[in-house]
Design a protein around this motif. Structure first.
Motif, PDB file in Angstrom:
ATOM      1  N   ARG A  63       0.585  12.468  -9.083  1.00 34.65           N
ATOM      2  CA  ARG A  63       0.758  13.421  -7.853  1.00 34.65           C
ATOM      3  C   ARG A  63       1.395  12.903  -7.062  1.00 34.65           C
ATOM      4  NH1 ARG A  63      -1.381  18.370  -9.736  1.00 34.65           N
ATOM      5  NH2 ARG A  63      -2.656  18.182 -11.485  1.00 34.65           N
ATOM      6  N   SER A  64       1.590  11.645  -6.640  1.00 32.78           N
ATOM      7  CA  SER A  64       1.885  10.864  -5.365  1.00 32.78           C
ATOM      8  C   SER A  64       3.294  10.943  -5.265  1.00 32.78           C
ATOM      9  CB  SER A  64       1.331   9.502  -5.427  1.00 32.78           C
ATOM     10  OG  SER A  64       1.993   8.599  -6.358  1.00 32.78           O
ATOM     11  N   ARG A  65       4.212  11.444  -5.940  1.00 36.20           N
ATOM     12  CA  ARG A  65       5.626  11.224  -5.921  1.00 36.20           C
ATOM     13  C   ARG A  65       6.137  12.299  -4.851  1.00 36.20           C
ATOM     14  NH1 ARG A  65       6.750  11.866 -11.963  1.00 36.20           N
ATOM     15  NH2 ARG A  65       5.409  10.011 -12.816  1.00 36.20           N
ATOM     16  N   PRO A  66       7.360  11.802  -3.772  1.00 35.81           N
ATOM     17  CA  PRO A  66       7.708  12.771  -3.066  1.00 35.81           C
ATOM     18  C   PRO A  66       8.504  13.604  -3.653  1.00 35.81           C
ATOM     19  CG  PRO A  66       8.269  10.407  -2.737  1.00 35.81           C
ATOM     20  CD  PRO A  66       7.824  10.504  -3.734  1.00 35.81           C
ATOM     21  N   ARG A  67       8.423  15.046  -3.591  1.00 36.17           N
ATOM     22  CA  ARG A  67       9.333  16.156  -4.252  1.00 36.17           C
ATOM     23  C   ARG A  67      10.662  15.979  -3.914  1.00 36.17           C
ATOM     24  NH1 ARG A  67       6.490  20.997  -5.039  1.00 36.17           N
ATOM     25  NH2 ARG A  67       4.566  20.958  -4.646  1.00 36.17           N
ATOM     26  N   GLY A  68      11.338  16.032  -5.241  1.00 38.95           N
ATOM     27  CA  GLY A  68      12.778  15.978  -5.210  1.00 38.95           C
ATOM     28  C   GLY A  68      13.521  14.724  -5.431  1.00 38.95           C
ATOM     29  N   ALA A  69      12.386  13.521  -5.389  1.00 44.69           N
ATOM     30  CA  ALA A  69      12.968  12.301  -5.256  1.00 44.69           C
ATOM     31  C   ALA A  69      12.871  11.547  -6.736  1.00 44.69           C
ATOM     32  CB  ALA A  69      12.203  11.431  -4.370  1.00 44.69           C
ATOM     33  N   ASP A  70      13.887  10.511  -7.173  1.00 47.27           N
ATOM     34  CA  ASP A  70      14.024   9.863  -8.103  1.00 47.27           C
ATOM     35  C   ASP A  70      12.864   8.957  -8.287  1.00 47.27           C
ATOM     36  OD1 ASP A  70      14.638   8.821 -10.766  1.00 47.27           O
ATOM     37  OD2 ASP A  70      16.455   7.808  -9.958  1.00 47.27           O
ATOM     38  N   MET A  71      12.672   8.068  -9.272  1.00 49.51           N
ATOM     39  CA  MET A  71      11.820   6.935  -9.139  1.00 49.51           C
ATOM     40  C   MET A  71      12.418   6.021  -8.250  1.00 49.51           C
ATOM     41  SD  MET A  71      10.831   4.304 -12.426  1.00 49.51           S
ATOM     42  CE  MET A  71      10.286   5.604 -13.647  1.00 49.51           C
ATOM     43  N   PRO A  72      11.244   5.434  -7.223  1.00 48.79           N
ATOM     44  CA  PRO A  72      11.448   4.491  -6.346  1.00 48.79           C
ATOM     45  C   PRO A  72      12.031   3.111  -6.822  1.00 48.79           C
ATOM     46  CG  PRO A  72       9.379   5.638  -5.682  1.00 48.79           C
ATOM     47  CD  PRO A  72       9.564   5.900  -7.185  1.00 48.79           C
ATOM     48  N   PRO A  73      12.884   2.532  -6.291  1.00 52.03           N
ATOM     49  CA  PRO A  73      13.755   1.456  -6.663  1.00 52.03           C
ATOM     50  C   PRO A  73      12.613   0.286  -7.086  1.00 52.03           C
ATOM     51  CG  PRO A  73      14.906   2.120  -4.955  1.00 52.03           C
ATOM     52  CD  PRO A  73      13.555   2.971  -5.076  1.00 52.03           C
ATOM     53  N   GLU A  74      11.545   0.011  -6.257  1.00 52.50           N
ATOM     54  CA  GLU A  74      10.646  -1.005  -6.549  1.00 52.50           C
ATOM     55  C   GLU A  74       9.937  -0.567  -7.971  1.00 52.50           C
ATOM     56  OE1 GLU A  74      10.509  -4.017  -5.663  1.00 52.50           O
ATOM     57  OE2 GLU A  74      12.169  -3.504  -4.560  1.00 52.50           O
ATOM     58  N   GLU A  75       9.560   0.605  -7.925  1.00 50.62           N
ATOM     59  CA  GLU A  75       8.727   1.233  -9.060  1.00 50.62           C
ATOM     60  C   GLU A  75       9.574   1.180 -10.534  1.00 50.62           C
ATOM     61  OE1 GLU A  75       6.464   5.337 -11.185  1.00 50.62           O
ATOM     62  OE2 GLU A  75       7.338   5.067  -8.897  1.00 50.62           O
ATOM     63  N   PHE A  76      10.744   1.245 -10.319  1.00 45.54           N
ATOM     64  CA  PHE A  76      11.710   1.124 -11.552  1.00 45.54           C
ATOM     65  C   PHE A  76      11.841  -0.360 -11.951  1.00 45.54           C
ATOM     66  CE2 PHE A  76      16.219  -0.117 -12.878  1.00 45.54           C
ATOM     67  CZ  PHE A  76      16.166   0.655 -13.928  1.00 45.54           C
ATOM     68  N   ARG A  77      11.984  -1.173 -10.911  1.00 42.12           N
ATOM     69  CA  ARG A  77      11.993  -2.510 -11.057  1.00 42.12           C
ATOM     70  C   ARG A  77      10.768  -3.166 -12.146  1.00 42.12           C
ATOM     71  NH1 ARG A  77      15.248  -5.770  -8.187  1.00 42.12           N
ATOM     72  NH2 ARG A  77      14.888  -4.357  -6.449  1.00 42.12           N
ATOM     73  N   ARG A  78       9.905  -2.476 -11.741  1.00 46.39           N
ATOM     74  CA  ARG A  78       8.378  -3.104 -12.164  1.00 46.39           C
ATOM     75  C   ARG A  78       8.387  -2.400 -13.818  1.00 46.39           C
ATOM     76  NH1 ARG A  78       3.604   0.058 -11.847  1.00 46.39           N
ATOM     77  NH2 ARG A  78       4.277   0.933 -10.140  1.00 46.39           N
ATOM     78  N   HIS A  79       8.650  -1.235 -13.886  1.00 46.70           N
ATOM     79  CA  HIS A  79       8.555  -0.578 -15.286  1.00 46.70           C
ATOM     80  C   HIS A  79       9.816  -1.061 -15.928  1.00 46.70           C
ATOM     81  CE1 HIS A  79       5.505   1.555 -14.051  1.00 46.70           C
ATOM     82  NE2 HIS A  79       5.995   2.677 -13.245  1.00 46.70           N
ATOM     83  N   ALA A  80      10.889  -1.314 -15.594  1.00 50.88           N
ATOM     84  CA  ALA A  80      12.011  -1.688 -16.081  1.00 50.88           C
ATOM     85  C   ALA A  80      11.788  -3.178 -16.930  1.00 50.88           C
ATOM     86  CB  ALA A  80      13.394  -1.537 -15.313  1.00 50.88           C
ATOM     87  N   ALA A 102       2.435   9.293 -15.448  1.00 48.89           N
ATOM     88  CA  ALA A 102       2.640   8.017 -14.942  1.00 48.89           C
ATOM     89  C   ALA A 102       3.590   7.401 -16.129  1.00 48.89           C
ATOM     90  CB  ALA A 102       1.471   7.252 -14.908  1.00 48.89           C
ATOM     91  N   VAL A 103       4.454   6.494 -15.815  1.00 48.14           N
ATOM     92  CA  VAL A 103       5.289   5.784 -16.587  1.00 48.14           C
ATOM     93  C   VAL A 103       4.503   4.860 -17.589  1.00 48.14           C
ATOM     94  CG1 VAL A 103       7.414   4.166 -16.878  1.00 48.14           C
ATOM     95  CG2 VAL A 103       7.250   5.722 -15.201  1.00 48.14           C
ATOM     96  N   GLU A 104       3.411   4.231 -17.135  1.00 47.27           N
ATOM     97  CA  GLU A 104       2.604   3.574 -18.010  1.00 47.27           C
ATOM     98  C   GLU A 104       2.008   4.406 -19.436  1.00 47.27           C
ATOM     99  OE1 GLU A 104       2.045   1.582 -13.965  1.00 47.27           O
ATOM    100  OE2 GLU A 104       2.055   3.790 -14.721  1.00 47.27           O
ATOM    101  N   ASP A 105       1.687   5.847 -18.990  1.00 46.90           N
ATOM    102  CA  ASP A 105       1.401   6.659 -20.278  1.00 46.90           C
ATOM    103  C   ASP A 105       2.473   6.761 -20.864  1.00 46.90           C
ATOM    104  OD1 ASP A 105      -1.102   6.437 -18.840  1.00 46.90           O
ATOM    105  OD2 ASP A 105      -1.029   8.670 -17.988  1.00 46.90           O
ATOM    106  N   ILE A 106       3.742   7.085 -20.555  1.00 45.50           N
ATOM    107  CA  ILE A 106       4.979   7.205 -21.223  1.00 45.50           C
ATOM    108  C   ILE A 106       5.194   6.190 -22.077  1.00 45.50           C
ATOM    109  CG2 ILE A 106       7.253   8.167 -21.344  1.00 45.50           C
ATOM    110  CD1 ILE A 106       6.667   9.277 -18.345  1.00 45.50           C
ATOM    111  N   LEU A 107       5.123   5.001 -21.699  1.00 44.45           N
ATOM    112  CA  LEU A 107       5.495   3.816 -22.346  1.00 44.45           C
ATOM    113  C   LEU A 107       4.336   3.671 -23.338  1.00 44.45           C
ATOM    114  CD1 LEU A 107       6.915   1.307 -19.729  1.00 44.45           C
ATOM    115  CD2 LEU A 107       8.175   2.560 -21.470  1.00 44.45           C
ATOM    116  N   ARG A 108       3.132   4.011 -23.194  1.00 40.39           N
ATOM    117  CA  ARG A 108       2.074   3.693 -24.053  1.00 40.39           C
ATOM    118  C   ARG A 108       2.581   4.530 -25.287  1.00 40.39           C
ATOM    119  NH1 ARG A 108      -2.262   6.242 -22.092  1.00 40.39           N
ATOM    120  NH2 ARG A 108      -1.345   8.159 -22.907  1.00 40.39           N
ATOM    121  N   ASP A 109       2.729   5.707 -24.964  1.00 42.54           N
ATOM    122  CA  ASP A 109       2.922   6.838 -25.984  1.00 42.54           C
ATOM    123  C   ASP A 109       4.092   6.143 -26.893  1.00 42.54           C
ATOM    124  OD1 ASP A 109       0.668   8.289 -25.542  1.00 42.54           O
ATOM    125  OD2 ASP A 109       1.919   9.666 -24.603  1.00 42.54           O
TER     126      ASP A 109
END
Length: 486
Positions: free
Chosen positions: A4-21, A63-70
């Motif tokens: 629930r911490s994401r800003p409304r209307g925003a994409d995945m922040p670049p640093e978060e994308f970098r980590r999950h990618a 959370a992306v961690e949950d999505i990747l786990r599934d």
């Protein structure tokens, strides 16, 4: 876990994308390294994967961690691994490292080169890369190439162009409510089902494809073709096109394209060459004969995603008559007019799709990474392995090769002495099922001369002689188990 911490209307922040990618790429690298240890054919039952998925989408982002786990726990167990080195069904393929990187970059750029202006580099890279491929296959100058998703669409486009070339006015007036002759497409009895589908889509119908007899090596008979065209014309039927195949799905037979082209020239009929599988073999200099006569065709399809190590999907359509293809499909409303006009290539003009993915990028990266010699070396080895397997089968009592092996497909069956054809059919189906159930190899089947046969297609980059030997051992063990239980 809900994020629930994401800003409304925003994409995945670049640093978060970098980590999950990075995490996703690490998983991909491990997968490619260890895919051979997974069961090649998914063991899940129908509905099993869906039962593990919620019946509706989440209300809040997760959370992306949950999505990747599934993804790992739910999706991957339900995947049949086409990238497995013991995938021998249908036509074995490879999503290679450079191709996967190209696909990732394509997704990041997210371009749509419907017009040159909306994708200048995409358009020009496609043109240049397809010219590279043309040269590697030994095809002549002057061919115009475009990339589509599958051979079904490439063939559909080619046959629509043949219909346009026939001067029937279908583009403007359509087919319904008009007094038109019955239309006909000709192909061998071994032709791929995409030809029938194209006929259905284009209004020719299933009966509009006439299947021509083949010789003892399952190749189209040019004399029978010529007689069929002449017979149809005498009956008031309008021939539209002939489809010659280099590398048929059931037997990998190679039609005599040059002789077929001579018939088409004499009788003024469009010639389309389906080289979706076999055309890749022309990258091997000593195997260029597979495309002998193809330079005379009006159109030709080859699928780099079949045997050139490019991830699905990537199908290339070449034509000597791009003006006819463009005439068949180009529709330019006001909102798509640009100052460049006809001085540039607009890829939307050469098929039914308006949107054009950047498929050329992965093909370009694969050709650069492996090079001409590297591509040829790998395809040559696949053909050697197929010939070796055919030799083992031919030397084993009770087994028989059912068709020539010009490429990397072996068609064969187990036939115990004295057993009826019907029982042999059922026996081979059971043998195939037993081998596939092991998870160590995956084969498919077809019918040759009306009888069930097994197909063993070699084409994955990771396939070695050891993988082929292991699958052959599984086949013999399954046959022995059947004999013991009878």
């Amino acid at each position: 876990m809900t994020d629930r911490s994401r800003p409304r209307g925003a994409d995945m922040p670049p640093e978060e994308f970098r980590r999950h990618a990075h995490a996703a790429v690490d998983w991909m690298a491990d997968y490619l390294a260890n895919v051979g240890e997974l069961p090649v054919l998914s063991p899940v039952r129908p509905g099993e994967t869906a039962a593990k998925l919620p019946p509706s989408a989440p209300r809040h982002g997760e959370a992306v961690e949950d999505i990747l786990r599934d993804f790992r726990d739910v999706i991957v167990p339900g995947v049949t691994h086409w990238n497995h080195p013991s995938f021998f069904a249908y036509f074995a393929i490879t999503g290679s490292g450079p191709g996967i990187i190209g696909e990732m970059l394509t997704a990041a750029l997210n371009t749509n080169a419907m017009l040159w202006r909306t994708g200048p580099a995409q358009t020009e890279l496609e043109e240049r890369t397809l010219d590279w491929l043309r040269q590697l296959m030994g095809l002549p100058d002057g061919l115009h190439g475009t990339i589509h998703d599958t051979a079904s669409i490439s063939t559909l486009i080619a046959l629509a162009a043949a219909r346009e070339a026939a001067g029937l006015g279908v583009r403007e007036e359509g087919l319904s409510g008009r007094d038109l002759p019955r239309l006909r497409v000709y192909a061998s009895r071994e032709v791929h089902s995409s030809i029938d589908k194209a006929g259905v889509t284009l209004g020719i119908g299933m009966q509009g494809t006439r299947k021509i007899d083949t010789d003892g090596e399952f190749r189209m008979d040019p004399a029978a073709l010529e007689a069929a065209i002449e017979q149809d014309r005498a009956a008031g039927i309008r021939p539209l096109a002939v489809v010659a195949t280099t590398g048929t799905t059931s037997t990998s037979s190679i039609d005599p394209v040059r002789r077929i082209a001579e018939v088409c020239r004499r009788l003024d009929v469009w010639l389309h060459v389906d080289a979706a599988y076999g055309g890749s073999a022309a990258l091997v200099p000593e195997m260029r004969h597979v495309l002998d006569g193809a330079e005379l065709a009006d159109s030709l399809v080859v699928n780099p995603h079949k045997w050139m190590f490019v991830p699905v999907d990537c199908s290339v359509l070449y034509t000597r008559r791009p003006d006819v293809v463009r005439r068949a499909f180009s529709v330019v409303p006001e909102y798509l007019l640009t100052p460049e006009g006809e001085s540039v290539t607009n890829l939307m003009d050469y098929g039914p799709a308006l949107g054009k993915r950047f498929r050329a990028l992965k093909l370009w990266m694969v050709l650069r990474y492996f090079g001409a010699e590297g591509m040829a070396e790998r395809i040559r080895e696949h053909c050697r392995l197929a010939r070796e397997l055919a030799r083992w089968i031919g030397a084993e009592p009770g087994w028989e090769v059912m068709a020539p092996v010009p490429l990397s497909l072996v068609v064969f069956r187990h036939r115990p002495h004295g057993m009826s054809d019907e029982r042999v059919d059922a026996l081979n189906e059971r043998i195939m099922a037993a081998v596939n159930a092991t998870g160590r190899a995956y084969l498919s089947h077809t019918r040759v001369n009306g009888r069930v046969v097994l197909r063993f297609a070699i084409g994955n980059l990771g396939t070695t002689e050891e993988h082929v030997r292991d699958a052959w051992k599984l086949l013999r063990e399954a046959a022995s188990a059947e004999a013991a239980s009878s």
